[in-house]
Design an enzyme around this catalytic site. Structure first.
Site, PDB file in Angstrom:
ATOM      1  N   LYS A 111       0.839  -1.211   0.000  1.00 47.62           N
ATOM      2  CA  LYS A 111       0.000   0.000   0.000  1.00 47.62           C
ATOM      3  C   LYS A 111       0.868   1.252   0.000  1.00 47.62           C
ATOM      4  O   LYS A 111       0.522   2.244  -0.640  1.00 47.62           O
ATOM      5  CB  LYS A 111      -0.924   0.039   1.228  1.00 47.62           C
ATOM      6  N   LYS A 194      -4.853 -11.517  -7.934  1.00 41.80           N
ATOM      7  CA  LYS A 194      -6.126 -11.819  -7.276  1.00 41.80           C
ATOM      8  C   LYS A 194      -7.286 -10.963  -7.789  1.00 41.80           C
ATOM      9  O   LYS A 194      -7.071  -9.844  -8.251  1.00 41.80           O
ATOM     10  CB  LYS A 194      -5.925 -11.715  -5.768  1.00 41.80           C
ATOM     11  N   LYS A 197     -11.486  -5.477  -5.729  1.00 40.82           N
ATOM     12  CA  LYS A 197     -12.178  -4.246  -6.088  1.00 40.82           C
ATOM     13  C   LYS A 197     -11.181  -3.260  -6.673  1.00 40.82           C
ATOM     14  O   LYS A 197     -11.398  -2.694  -7.735  1.00 40.82           O
ATOM     15  CB  LYS A 197     -12.811  -3.628  -4.836  1.00 40.82           C
TER      16      LYS A 197
END
Ligand code: TYM
Length: 328
Positions: A111, A194, A197
């Site tokens: 992140k 993966k 969203k």
């Protein structure tokens, strides 16, 4: 009674990864255990500082939970920010969480790379808040997908550390739970890792048939195998992984055999996969639309869930305060 807990960030609709990674396992457990299923709205602030219509997203997710089959009479469905007790536990756990171990977490590093202008302290302490979510109810079983393994390891470590520091047995070590043999990772159909969203590659439970067909037919493939029984490259394995969870075993075996004989036609495979996903999602989609149209009922479910969660949380917090040495 053993406690089960799981959660999701309200950053979009529920997708097949959420369903097969966490929801399906949870549905199996709701009959036998004391269960909590919550929406991690505070967690979503680590990546979405201005979340927009958070109340609307939370309602959508609750409608989707109900449509999947969560029974609010058996399960406490609640919103993280309705149960403030978690913040107190988050604080205590943070006092025994070390900068080095938090900085080494893969998701933090990822992140921090993705949002270099917003490497905030909430992102760093994401695993402590997640541990607090779990330990708040002293949950033992946590249905989660493979991507949460490191966070789960941190939760176990924080539980052990609390028990050792304060010489108690207050927290059980929470284990990841899955209905399958091992933790699940549902891939995206765009050839990337993966389904997610933020990855923009998700098949949502609320998608209609046309959208699903379009998404599946666009899936990346290759030129096909040239040697019998060869190992599948990632993009092809991705299709088979989804086929394995949504289609009948005979369907999976049929295409697998065709692949092994170098006789596979990816167009046929995709058509079948799309129809099986449509068959899986359509009844859920219909229920989502029905539940979503009744905001009053959804708010009642959340209020009921929050009451149950606060009761369990305040029991834990009373013991935590006493153990650390505060007045109860
Ligand atoms: P989140 O919102 O990313 O995803 C919710 C659940 O769905 C699973 N999942 C997947 N499983 C398999 N394949 C995929 N492609 C896939 N994508 C998502 C996730 O593993 C997760 O189980 N940190 C959590 C939310 C959370 C939580 C908790 C979960 C906060 N506190 C306490 C359990 C217990 C998260 O970001 O999930």
């Amino acid at each position: 009674m053993e406690i089960v807990l799981s959660g999701i960030r309200p950053t979009g609709h529920l997708h097949l990864g959420n369903y097969f990674g966490a929801m399906k396992s949870f549905l199996q457990l709701q009959e036998e255990y004391a269960c909590f299923f919550f929406i991690a709205d505070w967690h979503s602030l680590t990546t979405h500082p201005r979340p927009g219509n958070i109340v609307g997203s939370v309602r959508e997710i609750i409608a989707e939970y109900l449509a999947c089959g969560l029974d609010p009479e058996k399960v406490a469905i609640y919103v993280q920010s309705d149960v403030k007790e978690v913040l107190e536990l988050y604080l205590y756990l943070n006092m025994n969480a070390y900068l080095g171990e938090l900085e080494r977490t893969t998701t933090f590093k990822e992140k921090a790379r993705q949002q270099p202008d917003n490497v905030n302290a909430g992102l760093l302490t994401y695993p402590t808040l997640m541990a607090a979510d779990i330990l708040l109810h002293r949950a033992r079983k946590v249905p989660v997908g493979k991507d949460q393994e490191q966070n789960m390891e941190m939760a176990r470590r924080f539980a052990r550390r609390f028990n050792t520091t304060y010489e108690c047995e207050l927290f059980p070590e929470p284990e990841s739970f899955t209905f399958s043999r091992s933790a699940i990772k549902i891939p995206g159909l765009d050839g990337s890792g993966k389904m997610g969203k933020s990855e923009g590659n998700a098949l949502y439970l609320v998608d209609d048939a046309t959208t699903i067909r379009k998404k599946v037919m666009k899936a990346v493939t290759d030129n096909g195998p040239t040697e019998p029984n060869s190992t599948k490259p990632e993009v092809i394995q991705n299709l088979f992984t989804i086929l394995e969870v949504v289609s009948a075993p005979e369907v999976y075996d049929h295409f697998n055999e065709q692949y092994n004989r170098c006789a596979i036609r990816y167009g046929d495979l995709k058509k079948q996969l799309a129809e099986d996903i449509v068959a899986f999602c359509t009844p859920i989609r219909e229920r989502i639309l029905e539940y979503a149209s009744d905001a009053t009922r959804i708010d009642k479910v959340a209020a009921q869930g929050a009451d149950k969660a606060r009761e369990s949380a305040s029991r834990t917090l009373r013991e935590v305060r006493r153990t650390i040495g505060f007045r109860s």
